[in-house]
Design a protein around this motif. Structure first.
Motif, PDB file in Angstrom:
ATOM      1  N   HIS A   1       0.820  -1.154  -0.077  1.00 26.48           N
ATOM      2  CA  HIS A   1       0.043   0.060   0.042  1.00 26.48           C
ATOM      3  C   HIS A   1       0.743   1.167  -0.140  1.00 26.48           C
ATOM      4  N   ALA A   2       1.994   1.361   0.825  1.00 28.14           N
ATOM      5  CA  ALA A   2       2.801   2.549   0.904  1.00 28.14           C
ATOM      6  C   ALA A   2       3.611   2.582  -0.545  1.00 28.14           C
ATOM      7  N   ARG A   3       4.009   1.478  -1.291  1.00 29.94           N
ATOM      8  CA  ARG A   3       4.356   1.571  -2.553  1.00 29.94           C
ATOM      9  C   ARG A   3       3.655   2.272  -3.763  1.00 29.94           C
ATOM     10  N   ALA A   4       2.238   1.981  -3.479  1.00 28.07           N
ATOM     11  CA  ALA A   4       1.163   2.365  -4.522  1.00 28.07           C
ATOM     12  C   ALA A   4       1.067   3.755  -4.129  1.00 28.07           C
ATOM     13  N   MET A   5       1.137   4.200  -2.859  1.00 28.46           N
ATOM     14  CA  MET A   5       0.887   5.598  -2.484  1.00 28.46           C
ATOM     15  C   MET A   5       2.046   6.345  -2.971  1.00 28.46           C
ATOM     16  N   SER A   6       3.018   5.935  -2.833  1.00 30.27           N
ATOM     17  CA  SER A   6       4.259   6.680  -3.301  1.00 30.27           C
ATOM     18  C   SER A   6       4.393   6.763  -4.846  1.00 30.27           C
ATOM     19  N   GLN A   7       4.151   5.819  -5.696  1.00 31.05           N
ATOM     20  CA  GLN A   7       3.715   5.994  -7.123  1.00 31.05           C
ATOM     21  C   GLN A   7       2.751   6.879  -7.393  1.00 31.05           C
ATOM     22  N   GLU A   8       1.657   6.976  -6.793  1.00 28.80           N
ATOM     23  CA  GLU A   8       0.533   7.848  -6.901  1.00 28.80           C
ATOM     24  C   GLU A   8       1.142   9.397  -6.696  1.00 28.80           C
ATOM     25  N   SER A   9       1.928   9.596  -5.689  1.00 37.05           N
ATOM     26  CA  SER A   9       2.544  10.864  -5.241  1.00 37.05           C
ATOM     27  C   SER A   9       3.317  11.568  -6.340  1.00 37.05           C
ATOM     28  N   THR A  10       4.241  10.547  -6.843  1.00 37.50           N
ATOM     29  CA  THR A  10       5.428  10.644  -7.740  1.00 37.50           C
ATOM     30  C   THR A  10       4.441  11.212  -9.117  1.00 37.50           C
ATOM     31  N   ARG A  11       3.433  10.710  -9.667  1.00 33.88           N
ATOM     32  CA  ARG A  11       2.864  10.784 -10.660  1.00 33.88           C
ATOM     33  C   ARG A  11       1.968  12.447 -10.487  1.00 33.88           C
ATOM     34  N   LEU A  12       1.698  12.459  -9.346  1.00 32.24           N
ATOM     35  CA  LEU A  12       0.800  13.975  -9.129  1.00 32.24           C
ATOM     36  C   LEU A  12       1.891  14.872  -9.163  1.00 32.24           C
ATOM     37  N   THR A  13       2.933  14.633  -8.404  1.00 30.57           N
ATOM     38  CA  THR A  13       4.048  15.939  -8.307  1.00 30.57           C
ATOM     39  C   THR A  13       4.528  16.202  -9.929  1.00 30.57           C
ATOM     40  N   GLN A  14       4.804  15.000 -10.730  1.00 32.63           N
ATOM     41  CA  GLN A  14       5.096  15.156 -12.311  1.00 32.63           C
ATOM     42  C   GLN A  14       3.848  16.018 -12.802  1.00 32.63           C
ATOM     43  N   ALA A  15       2.892  15.444 -12.806  1.00 33.66           N
ATOM     44  CA  ALA A  15       1.776  16.421 -13.411  1.00 33.66           C
ATOM     45  C   ALA A  15       1.732  17.675 -13.139  1.00 33.66           C
ATOM     46  N   VAL A  16       1.660  18.130 -11.869  1.00 36.93           N
ATOM     47  CA  VAL A  16       1.640  19.524 -11.384  1.00 36.93           C
ATOM     48  C   VAL A  16       2.766  20.242 -11.879  1.00 36.93           C
ATOM     49  N   TYR A  17       3.998  19.548 -11.910  1.00 39.93           N
ATOM     50  CA  TYR A  17       5.288  20.368 -12.695  1.00 39.93           C
ATOM     51  C   TYR A  17       4.866  20.457 -14.233  1.00 39.93           C
ATOM     52  N   LEU A  18       4.383  19.526 -14.875  1.00 39.38           N
ATOM     53  CA  LEU A  18       4.032  19.767 -16.284  1.00 39.38           C
ATOM     54  C   LEU A  18       3.098  20.790 -16.605  1.00 39.38           C
ATOM     55  N   ALA A  19       2.197  20.830 -15.741  1.00 43.05           N
ATOM     56  CA  ALA A  19       0.952  21.789 -15.975  1.00 43.05           C
ATOM     57  C   ALA A  19       1.553  23.191 -15.697  1.00 43.05           C
ATOM     58  N   GLN A  20       2.195  23.322 -14.603  1.00 40.54           N
ATOM     59  CA  GLN A  20       2.608  24.649 -14.447  1.00 40.54           C
ATOM     60  C   GLN A  20       3.653  25.134 -15.205  1.00 40.54           C
ATOM     61  N   SER A  21       4.570  24.419 -15.801  1.00 41.70           N
ATOM     62  CA  SER A  21       5.792  24.829 -16.856  1.00 41.70           C
ATOM     63  C   SER A  21       4.985  25.035 -18.036  1.00 41.70           C
ATOM     64  N   ALA A  22       4.024  24.288 -18.369  1.00 39.57           N
ATOM     65  CA  ALA A  22       3.083  24.624 -19.631  1.00 39.57           C
ATOM     66  C   ALA A  22       2.260  25.852 -19.727  1.00 39.57           C
ATOM     67  N   ALA A  23       1.674  26.230 -18.589  1.00 39.47           N
ATOM     68  CA  ALA A  23       1.117  27.514 -18.363  1.00 39.47           C
ATOM     69  C   ALA A  23       2.070  28.521 -18.385  1.00 39.47           C
ATOM     70  N   GLU A  24       3.126  28.355 -17.691  1.00 39.99           N
ATOM     71  CA  GLU A  24       4.281  29.608 -17.808  1.00 39.99           C
ATOM     72  C   GLU A  24       4.634  29.797 -19.264  1.00 39.99           C
ATOM     73  N   ALA A  25       4.925  28.693 -19.947  1.00 39.38           N
ATOM     74  CA  ALA A  25       5.362  28.881 -21.343  1.00 39.38           C
ATOM     75  C   ALA A  25       4.205  29.534 -22.344  1.00 39.38           C
ATOM     76  N   LEU A  26       3.007  28.981 -22.155  1.00 37.91           N
ATOM     77  CA  LEU A  26       1.817  29.703 -22.763  1.00 37.91           C
ATOM     78  C   LEU A  26       1.508  30.940 -22.444  1.00 37.91           C
ATOM     79  N   ARG A  27       1.737  31.420 -21.420  1.00 38.94           N
ATOM     80  CA  ARG A  27       1.837  32.927 -20.766  1.00 38.94           C
ATOM     81  C   ARG A  27       2.688  33.728 -21.358  1.00 38.94           C
ATOM     82  N   ALA A  28       3.851  33.331 -21.636  1.00 41.87           N
ATOM     83  CA  ALA A  28       4.998  33.746 -22.192  1.00 41.87           C
ATOM     84  C   ALA A  28       4.799  34.165 -23.707  1.00 41.87           C
ATOM     85  N   GLY A  29       4.082  33.338 -24.285  1.00 45.73           N
ATOM     86  CA  GLY A  29       3.754  33.131 -25.844  1.00 45.73           C
ATOM     87  C   GLY A  29       4.501  32.316 -26.484  1.00 45.73           C
TER      88      GLY A  29
END
Length: 114
Positions: free
Chosen positions: A34-62
């Protein structure tokens, strides 16, 4: 006769101890999985947040071409609209087809002067 009873009690106690140990080991393995599954889910969420924020910054900068290239398994889908001098929308990040994170964005549209 007394020796046979003692050895029977000893064997019974040993069997009980082994059963207890096996039960505890099974519970611990379940917790570790269960702890391993939670760790993988947390890693996926962290990666997703990073991707979304980076894309938003790039799009705002044009700089649409500066959007991050998602790792394998991830998809990045910006859905932006522009109206009344405002750019707004959502940036969705999915992992293997399941949406993990959605970032709602809005910023003023920059006016380019001739």
């Amino acid at each position: 006769m007394k020796g046979a009873k003692r050895s029977n009690l000893f064997l019974l106690e040993l069997i009980f101890s082994l059963f207890s140990f096996t039960l505890c080991a099974a519970v611990c393995v379940g917790l570790l999985l269960h702890a391993r599954a939670m760790s993988q889910e947390s890693t996926r969420l962290t990666q997703a947040v990073y991707l979304a924020q980076s894309a938003a910054e790039a799009l705002r900068a044009g700089q649409e071409d500066a959007c991050p290239q998602p790792p394998e398994g991830y998809t990045l889908t910006p859905q932006l609209t522009s109206r009344d001098g405002l750019v707004e929308g959502e940036i969705q990040v999915a992992y293997e087809g399941e949406t993990i994170y959605t970032l709602t964005v809005a910023w003023p549209q920059e006016v380019t002067e001739p």
